[in-house]
Design a protein around this motif. Structure first.
Motif, PDB file in Angstrom:
ATOM      1  N   ASP A  31     -50.522 -76.007 -88.077  1.00  0.00           N
ATOM      2  CA  ASP A  31     -51.870 -76.390 -88.456  1.00  0.00           C
ATOM      3  C   ASP A  31     -52.641 -75.102 -88.729  1.00  0.00           C
ATOM      4  OD1 ASP A  31     -52.192 -79.093 -86.003  1.00  0.00           O
ATOM      5  OD2 ASP A  31     -51.122 -78.977 -87.913  1.00  0.00           O
ATOM      6  N   MET A  32     -53.463 -75.102 -89.760  1.00  0.00           N
ATOM      7  CA  MET A  32     -54.201 -73.900 -90.146  1.00  0.00           C
ATOM      8  C   MET A  32     -55.706 -74.143 -90.036  1.00  0.00           C
ATOM      9  SD  MET A  32     -51.910 -71.649 -90.826  1.00  0.00           S
ATOM     10  CE  MET A  32     -53.007 -70.398 -91.497  1.00  0.00           C
ATOM     11  N   ARG A  33     -56.418 -73.103 -89.669  1.00  0.00           N
ATOM     12  CA  ARG A  33     -57.846 -73.238 -89.407  1.00  0.00           C
ATOM     13  C   ARG A  33     -58.632 -72.053 -89.965  1.00  0.00           C
ATOM     14  NH1 ARG A  33     -54.857 -74.296 -84.930  1.00  0.00           N
ATOM     15  NH2 ARG A  33     -54.897 -76.449 -84.166  1.00  0.00           N
ATOM     16  N   TRP A  34     -59.878 -72.316 -90.271  1.00  0.00           N
ATOM     17  CA  TRP A  34     -60.874 -71.284 -90.538  1.00  0.00           C
ATOM     18  C   TRP A  34     -61.907 -71.345 -89.417  1.00  0.00           C
ATOM     19  CZ3 TRP A  34     -60.551 -67.470 -93.996  1.00  0.00           C
ATOM     20  CH2 TRP A  34     -59.746 -67.631 -95.126  1.00  0.00           C
ATOM     21  N   TYR A  35     -62.173 -70.205 -88.836  1.00  0.00           N
ATOM     22  CA  TYR A  35     -63.237 -70.030 -87.857  1.00  0.00           C
ATOM     23  C   TYR A  35     -64.267 -69.064 -88.443  1.00  0.00           C
ATOM     24  CZ  TYR A  35     -60.497 -72.064 -83.985  1.00  0.00           C
ATOM     25  OH  TYR A  35     -59.786 -72.898 -83.153  1.00  0.00           O
ATOM     26  N   ARG A  36     -65.433 -69.047 -87.830  1.00  0.00           N
ATOM     27  CA  ARG A  36     -66.432 -68.044 -88.171  1.00  0.00           C
ATOM     28  C   ARG A  36     -67.184 -67.616 -86.921  1.00  0.00           C
ATOM     29  NH1 ARG A  36     -70.717 -71.682 -91.755  1.00  0.00           N
ATOM     30  NH2 ARG A  36     -71.586 -72.897 -90.014  1.00  0.00           N
ATOM     31  N   GLN A  37     -67.695 -66.405 -86.988  1.00  0.00           N
ATOM     32  CA  GLN A  37     -68.489 -65.880 -85.880  1.00  0.00           C
ATOM     33  C   GLN A  37     -69.673 -65.114 -86.437  1.00  0.00           C
ATOM     34  OE1 GLN A  37     -66.329 -63.537 -82.976  1.00  0.00           O
ATOM     35  NE2 GLN A  37     -67.870 -63.970 -81.428  1.00  0.00           N
ATOM     36  N   ALA A  38     -70.844 -65.603 -86.111  1.00  0.00           N
ATOM     37  CA  ALA A  38     -72.073 -64.938 -86.519  1.00  0.00           C
ATOM     38  C   ALA A  38     -72.501 -63.965 -85.425  1.00  0.00           C
ATOM     39  CB  ALA A  38     -73.163 -65.970 -86.769  1.00  0.00           C
TER      40      ALA A  38
END
Length: 112
Positions: free
Chosen positions: A33-40
């Protein structure tokens, strides 16, 4: 060497679009399974979108209808099409596979 390499970040005006890419190597891409995360800045890392090995997709409420995740198992590539970008989308975006495989991140800045 197990690796994820992101590209496509940059500076864009509100309402604009960007397309992020993540190229995998050194592992069986199709099996994850593949994911995109983000961190501000000053915030915890959050899950933006995910696509399962079978192609099922899920999105964070904040990006539904604006972002589209896709995968190409032949090219071992994960993409994130981001439309109607908002200043609050500004963050470092990370590609992820499984528990321990992470890219180095790519900066997305939405500002006029």
């Amino acid at each position: 060497q197990v690796q994820l390499v992101e590209s496509g970040g940059g500076l864009v005006q509100p309402g604009g679009s960007l397309r992020l890419s993540c190229t995998a190597s050194g592992f069986t891409f199709w099996g994850y399974d593949m994911r995109w995360y983000r961190q501000a800045p000053g915030k915890e890392r959050e899950l933006v979108a995910q696509v399962s090995t079978g192609g099922n997709k899920k999105y964070a409420e904040s990006v539904k209808g604006r972002f589209t995740i896709s995968r190409d198992n032949d090219k071992k590539t994960l993409t994130l099409q981001m439309n109607s970008l908002k200043p609050e989308d500004t963050a470092v975006y990370y590609c992820n596979a499984g528990v321990t495989i992470w890219g180095q991140g790519t900066q997305v800045t939405v500002s006029s």
